[in-house]
Scaffold this motif. Structure first.
Motif, PDB file in Angstrom:
ATOM      1  N   UNK A 212       0.831  -1.206   0.000  1.00 38.48           N
ATOM      2  CA  UNK A 212       0.000   0.000   0.000  1.00 38.48           C
ATOM      3  C   UNK A 212       0.864   1.254   0.000  1.00 38.48           C
ATOM      4  N   UNK A 213       1.680   1.419   1.036  1.00 35.76           N
ATOM      5  CA  UNK A 213       2.705   2.455   1.138  1.00 35.76           C
ATOM      6  C   UNK A 213       2.182   3.895   1.180  1.00 35.76           C
ATOM      7  N   UNK A 254       3.616  -1.386   4.263  1.00 32.27           N
ATOM      8  CA  UNK A 254       3.696   0.075   4.259  1.00 32.27           C
ATOM      9  C   UNK A 254       5.141   0.461   4.555  1.00 32.27           C
ATOM     10  N   UNK A 255       5.899   0.781   3.484  1.00 32.11           N
ATOM     11  CA  UNK A 255       7.281   1.208   3.654  1.00 32.11           C
ATOM     12  C   UNK A 255       7.282   2.636   4.184  1.00 32.11           C
ATOM     13  N   UNK A 256       7.935   2.861   5.319  1.00 28.04           N
ATOM     14  CA  UNK A 256       7.973   4.185   5.946  1.00 28.04           C
ATOM     15  C   UNK A 256       9.132   4.993   5.379  1.00 28.04           C
ATOM     16  N   UNK A 257       8.783   6.116   4.756  1.00 30.14           N
ATOM     17  CA  UNK A 257       9.751   7.028   4.145  1.00 30.14           C
ATOM     18  C   UNK A 257       9.732   8.330   4.938  1.00 30.14           C
ATOM     19  N   UNK A 262       5.131   9.216   6.722  1.00 31.85           N
ATOM     20  CA  UNK A 262       5.245   8.777   8.118  1.00 31.85           C
ATOM     21  C   UNK A 262       4.667   9.776   9.117  1.00 31.85           C
ATOM     22  N   UNK A 263       3.810  10.702   8.642  1.00 36.43           N
ATOM     23  CA  UNK A 263       3.216  11.702   9.528  1.00 36.43           C
ATOM     24  C   UNK A 263       2.095  11.081  10.362  1.00 36.43           C
ATOM     25  N   UNK A 264       1.889  11.542  11.587  1.00 36.40           N
ATOM     26  CA  UNK A 264       0.786  11.027  12.413  1.00 36.40           C
ATOM     27  C   UNK A 264      -0.574  11.153  11.723  1.00 36.40           C
ATOM     28  N   UNK A 281      -1.414  -4.492   9.239  1.00 38.01           N
ATOM     29  CA  UNK A 281      -0.481  -3.559   8.613  1.00 38.01           C
ATOM     30  C   UNK A 281       0.934  -3.924   9.028  1.00 38.01           C
ATOM     31  N   UNK A 282       1.786  -4.113   8.041  1.00 44.29           N
ATOM     32  CA  UNK A 282       3.184  -4.457   8.264  1.00 44.29           C
ATOM     33  C   UNK A 282       4.033  -3.244   7.898  1.00 44.29           C
ATOM     34  N   UNK A 283       4.537  -2.541   8.894  1.00 42.34           N
ATOM     35  CA  UNK A 283       5.364  -1.359   8.656  1.00 42.34           C
ATOM     36  C   UNK A 283       6.802  -1.791   8.370  1.00 42.34           C
TER      37      UNK A 283
END
Length: 345
Positions: A212-213, A254-257, A262-264, A281-283
């Motif tokens: 998703x990302x 969901x790759x965190x960039x 990555x904002x709240x 969800x897999x971060x």
């Protein structure tokens, strides 16, 4: 006439094959064992076969690749560059742990999706892999580690749903012939129109993961160019249908960039989109590649995003990729050695 490789043939098919060669039926079971348990690369290795017969078949294609390069990371993850029969190269990764051996397999040579954060698409797309070329990756890692493979993830080079017939055939072979339970198999996709429904119709008991990302359509289109053909809400609707058809939940990767997704507020938006969904969800903290300047978020930022989802009753975990130092982690795979000229049939 092109000869079909033996790899991916079932016990019944192998039995028919040995009978067609003038051999007794029980040799089909022997061949099945030597193919899938012992991982032979040539029929000349099957010592239980009559010597004259196996020597006459030593050049018969089994469907195995050759190891071009193996790189081992400090965490003992191994990345293999495998040379196929036509000279093209793919990557596969063996990921050992105390309780399991996981193989990350490729489904295509290259990738056409061109996700901005992923190395594989930077080299372009060449072709789909056949089912035997997928199964071969698992047997190669199993042979190299001398340990039975327990889990296989279709998260290597390529988009599995663009090669669905061969991926499904490989899954059945890995399950029924190699002996890996379907729940130990994972297909990961960026999501393609109609393809999720097609996968659901196979009623597999695999883990299904969607990359998703992003928490909305606009951002997703920036990160995944193909997303412009697949509206965010339609993708989620198709995933809900997948759950209804298969009874299996969906994992959203969901790759965190850092500073991008990555904002709240984006965590809140994502939670709202997944409300009432049988999902997880897999971060995945970003793994760097040389072509782009994305950054991995701080640990505090990762934890904050995870906690925001948890507070909204979204099942979430953080996955730190293995093999980072060997460029074998999520998003880092590419054929780093130039392939030889393909062998013409």
């Amino acid at each position: 006439m092109v000869t079909s490789p033996l790899l991916t043939k079932s016990l019944a098919e192998l039995t028919d094959w040995v009978e067609a060669q003038g051999q007794p039926r029980y040799r089909g079971k022997q061949l099945h064992q030597w193919l899938y348990e012992k991982g032979i690369r040539s029929l000349a290795e099957v010592s239980v076969f009559p010597k004259a017969w196996r020597e006459s078949l030593q050049d018969y294609p089994i469907g195995r690749s050759s190891i071009d390069v193996c790189t081992t990371a400090p965490d003992l993850t191994r990345k293999y560059l495998l040379r196929l029969q036509d000279g093209l190269i793919i990557e596969t990764v063996g990921i050992p742990s105390a309780k399991r051996l996981t193989v990350c397999v490729s489904s295509q040579v290259g990738c056409a999706m061109d996700c901005t954060f992923c190395a594989t698409g930077k080299g372009g797309f060449f072709r789909n892999l056949s089912a035997h070329e997928i199964v071969d990756q698992v047997l190669t890692v199993q042979n190299e580690f001398q340990t039975r493979v327990s889990n296989v993830v279709f998260m290597g080079m390529g988009e599995p749903l663009l090669n669905l017939p061969n991926v499904v055939k490989a899954i059945h072979c890995l399950n029924q012939d190699v002996g890996i339970g379907q729940r130990g198999l994972t297909i990961s996709t960026v999501g393609l129109p109609q393809k999720i429904q097609q996968l659901a119709q196979h009623h597999l008991q695999i883990t299904f993961a969607v990359s998703l990302h992003a928490s909305n359509q606009a951002l997703r289109e920036q990160l995944i160019p193909s997303a412009k053909h697949y509206p965010f809400e339609q993708l989620l609707a198709d995933c809900r249908d997948y759950v209804a058809i298969t009874g299996r939940r969906v994992t959203f990767e969901y790759i965190l960039l850092a500073g991008v997704n990555d904002h709240p507020q984006q965590a809140q938006e994502l939670a709202q989109a997944l409300r009432g969904f049988q999902s997880h969800v897999n971060l995945i903290p970003y793994n760097p590649i040389s072509e782009v300047d994305y950054q991995r978020p701080s640990e505090a930022r990762i934890q904050s995003f995870s906690e925001a989802l948890t507070l909204q009753r979204v099942a979430v975990s953080v996955r730190y990729s293995r093999g980072l130092q060997a460029d074998a982690a999520c998003g880092q795979l590419r054929a780093t050695r130039a392939p030889q000229d393909p062998v013409l049939a």
